[in-house]
Design a protein around this motif. Sequence first.
Motif, PDB file in Angstrom:
ATOM      1  N   PRO A 180      -9.222   0.687  -4.230  1.00  0.00           N
ATOM      2  CA  PRO A 180      -8.994   0.306  -2.825  1.00  0.00           C
ATOM      3  C   PRO A 180      -8.079   1.286  -2.088  1.00  0.00           C
ATOM      4  O   PRO A 180      -8.275   1.542  -0.893  1.00  0.00           O
ATOM      5  CB  PRO A 180      -8.346  -1.077  -2.946  1.00  0.00           C
ATOM      6  N   TRP A 181      -7.093   1.817  -2.774  1.00  0.00           N
ATOM      7  CA  TRP A 181      -6.207   2.809  -2.160  1.00  0.00           C
ATOM      8  C   TRP A 181      -6.996   4.037  -1.733  1.00  0.00           C
ATOM      9  O   TRP A 181      -6.869   4.518  -0.598  1.00  0.00           O
ATOM     10  CB  TRP A 181      -5.114   3.167  -3.164  1.00  0.00           C
ATOM     11  N   ILE A 182      -7.860   4.561  -2.619  1.00  0.00           N
ATOM     12  CA  ILE A 182      -8.633   5.768  -2.295  1.00  0.00           C
ATOM     13  C   ILE A 182      -9.631   5.488  -1.175  1.00  0.00           C
ATOM     14  O   ILE A 182      -9.812   6.300  -0.262  1.00  0.00           O
ATOM     15  CB  ILE A 182      -9.360   6.273  -3.555  1.00  0.00           C
ATOM     16  N   ILE A 183     -10.282   4.320  -1.193  1.00  0.00           N
ATOM     17  CA  ILE A 183     -11.247   3.976  -0.142  1.00  0.00           C
ATOM     18  C   ILE A 183     -10.552   3.897   1.217  1.00  0.00           C
ATOM     19  O   ILE A 183     -11.040   4.414   2.227  1.00  0.00           O
ATOM     20  CB  ILE A 183     -11.942   2.644  -0.486  1.00  0.00           C
ATOM     21  N   THR A 184      -9.391   3.263   1.230  1.00  0.00           N
ATOM     22  CA  THR A 184      -8.643   3.135   2.489  1.00  0.00           C
ATOM     23  C   THR A 184      -8.128   4.495   2.952  1.00  0.00           C
ATOM     24  O   THR A 184      -8.129   4.796   4.155  1.00  0.00           O
ATOM     25  CB  THR A 184      -7.470   2.161   2.309  1.00  0.00           C
ATOM     26  N   TRP A 185      -7.704   5.307   2.012  1.00  0.00           N
ATOM     27  CA  TRP A 185      -7.228   6.655   2.335  1.00  0.00           C
ATOM     28  C   TRP A 185      -8.336   7.460   3.019  1.00  0.00           C
ATOM     29  O   TRP A 185      -8.117   8.139   4.017  1.00  0.00           O
ATOM     30  CB  TRP A 185      -6.772   7.312   1.040  1.00  0.00           C
ATOM     31  N   GLN A 186      -9.533   7.380   2.465  1.00  0.00           N
ATOM     32  CA  GLN A 186     -10.656   8.121   3.045  1.00  0.00           C
ATOM     33  C   GLN A 186     -10.979   7.613   4.451  1.00  0.00           C
ATOM     34  O   GLN A 186     -11.226   8.409   5.373  1.00  0.00           O
ATOM     35  CB  GLN A 186     -11.884   7.989   2.144  1.00  0.00           C
ATOM     36  N   GLU A 187     -10.961   6.289   4.641  1.00  0.00           N
ATOM     37  CA  GLU A 187     -11.269   5.726   5.960  1.00  0.00           C
ATOM     38  C   GLU A 187     -10.227   6.137   6.994  1.00  0.00           C
ATOM     39  O   GLU A 187     -10.560   6.521   8.126  1.00  0.00           O
ATOM     40  CB  GLU A 187     -11.335   4.205   5.850  1.00  0.00           C
ATOM     41  N   ARG A 188      -8.960   6.107   6.618  1.00  0.00           N
ATOM     42  CA  ARG A 188      -7.898   6.483   7.549  1.00  0.00           C
ATOM     43  C   ARG A 188      -7.917   7.984   7.843  1.00  0.00           C
ATOM     44  O   ARG A 188      -7.619   8.408   8.956  1.00  0.00           O
ATOM     45  CB  ARG A 188      -6.543   6.045   6.984  1.00  0.00           C
ATOM     46  N   SER A 189      -8.270   8.792   6.844  1.00  0.00           N
ATOM     47  CA  SER A 189      -8.377  10.233   7.069  1.00  0.00           C
ATOM     48  C   SER A 189      -9.490  10.546   8.059  1.00  0.00           C
ATOM     49  O   SER A 189      -9.352  11.408   8.931  1.00  0.00           O
ATOM     50  CB  SER A 189      -8.630  10.961   5.746  1.00  0.00           C
TER      51      SER A 189
END
Length: 574
Positions: A180-189
Amino acid sequence: MQTAEGVAVLVEEAAAATRYLCAGAHLDEEFARKVVEEIEDEHHRAYAPTFGINIMLVHQHARQALQRVADRDTGLVVCLLVSLALQPALTLVMWVLMVFISGPPAGLDPRPARLRHPVSGQQGGGQVRVVVGAVVRLLIALAAMAIVAEFAPILPWPLVWIHGLVPDLIIGYPLLVLIPWIITWQERSSAWHIVSKRLTSRGFATGYPNGVPEGPITDGNITVYSGYSPFIGSGVELDSWSTTTRLNATRDLVGDIPPQREPWTVPVTAGELVEGLVAQLSELGQETTDSADGIAGLTVTEKLFVDGTVVRQNAVRLSGLTKAVLPDENSTPEYWIPEEIVRRYRGYHRGPIRHCLRSQVAAWGADLVLSVFLQVTVSGGTLYLESTTFLLPPVKEAYRVADSVVDAPAPEVSYLPADRAGGDDSVLGAQSVAAGFLALVSSPVRLYRALRAPARRRKRNSELLQAIKSDLTFDYGARLSLRDLASGPNYRNYFQRVDVARISRQIHLRTLDFVATTLVERDIDVSELLERRTAVYNSGVLMTGGAMHGTIVAGQGNTVIEQVPTDERAKKKK
């Protein structure tokens, strides 16, 4: 004479408000949802005036933002379902604990220089704090998961499939924390890339080299409104004044009154005054050498305001207004109707249909929109003037973050790292930890709402069509202004406040001067009008709504009365 550079600046200023709202759709998920609901759900109601903003372009960005969030939520729900299938008890407990571990949501700006200290509020120097906070949250999540896994075996078989601390952590930590951290990181980027590259001043100009395309014009000569206030989309009310003048002939108080007098007739009509005011105020808007006191960008429009519930009433239908404003009862009302219909309602003072003369100025790059609405009525030998001034405040500061980004060339698509998009990758990743926890908790509800949206819109459209068919008082009026929704609570600059006071006074004084001159030419007593003119000249502008309150007082001997909210008064008394 304007130069090419000057014209380019004006074009950029006109597109700035649209650009800010597009950025707001990526920065504020709730605002994006409001935009989509207003555009896609209100097929049969009028849109509020947007004053030059291309709402269709804002809608495209809002759609893009919500689709990106839906893709993120889909991945998070998959993680939840897989974890729930393998470790039901651990997943349910950690799902609840994530709310407490996450902390307050972080903004979407990964540049260390823009980070604010949580206590002092000062910018800069927050990179280490943000990274350390993220590491602490990851360790707390690990510890909480270990504790839950240690006590999970005491639960019955359906809730526990896998036994052992190590297997629980190997399966649960990646599914509930790392992925979930990586998925959210990608969306915010991805969101930050759009804001910091495509929605900067240079990026926006590059994307639209011929200027921002014009959207649907929702600010015509008629506004169909819903509810109490007809001036929807105009912002907050600054001030209002009214004056009543008896149309009596001027005469000396000394001497005899002639025994025989001509039958008295109204010496001036509302139509004559409105027509003259249009000419006078339009002249005020022409910045020429012959008009040194002109107001740049002033537009004068005769407008009709119609309550959305009376559009199909018999009295309105017989007047021809229904056919003009609503040629298709199953469609959105028109925003422009023939001018002769508008002029027909000059001085009309009965019912929920009113004629107003609007003087409007878009200043500071359309960041401030000042609107002065004037009603002119002549009834029973009395002239009644009522003026109401509204201000559409600047766009929220949070939506302007792209203006602070140093422009640099960038590829069309970018996900990671964030430093390519003008930010610090470690900061954006650290911010995504807490954001990922919050997104994981709310992802099932968000995804359900996104999947249900098409069916909900079809059902709503069917209900609205049925209401139109069965109810003659169906409300076609505008209910929400997207530009108003994106407005902030304060002026951004002291001189914005000064300009608002100056422009509004110029309009008021020109209005009163013309009316007084016209009445004097027809031998009408204007003492009351002159008193009102003196009051306007010496008074300030007092905002009666919203958070921007204060006065700007001109004239010697005037006083300022400070507005203190009720709760602050109580504190002062204590």
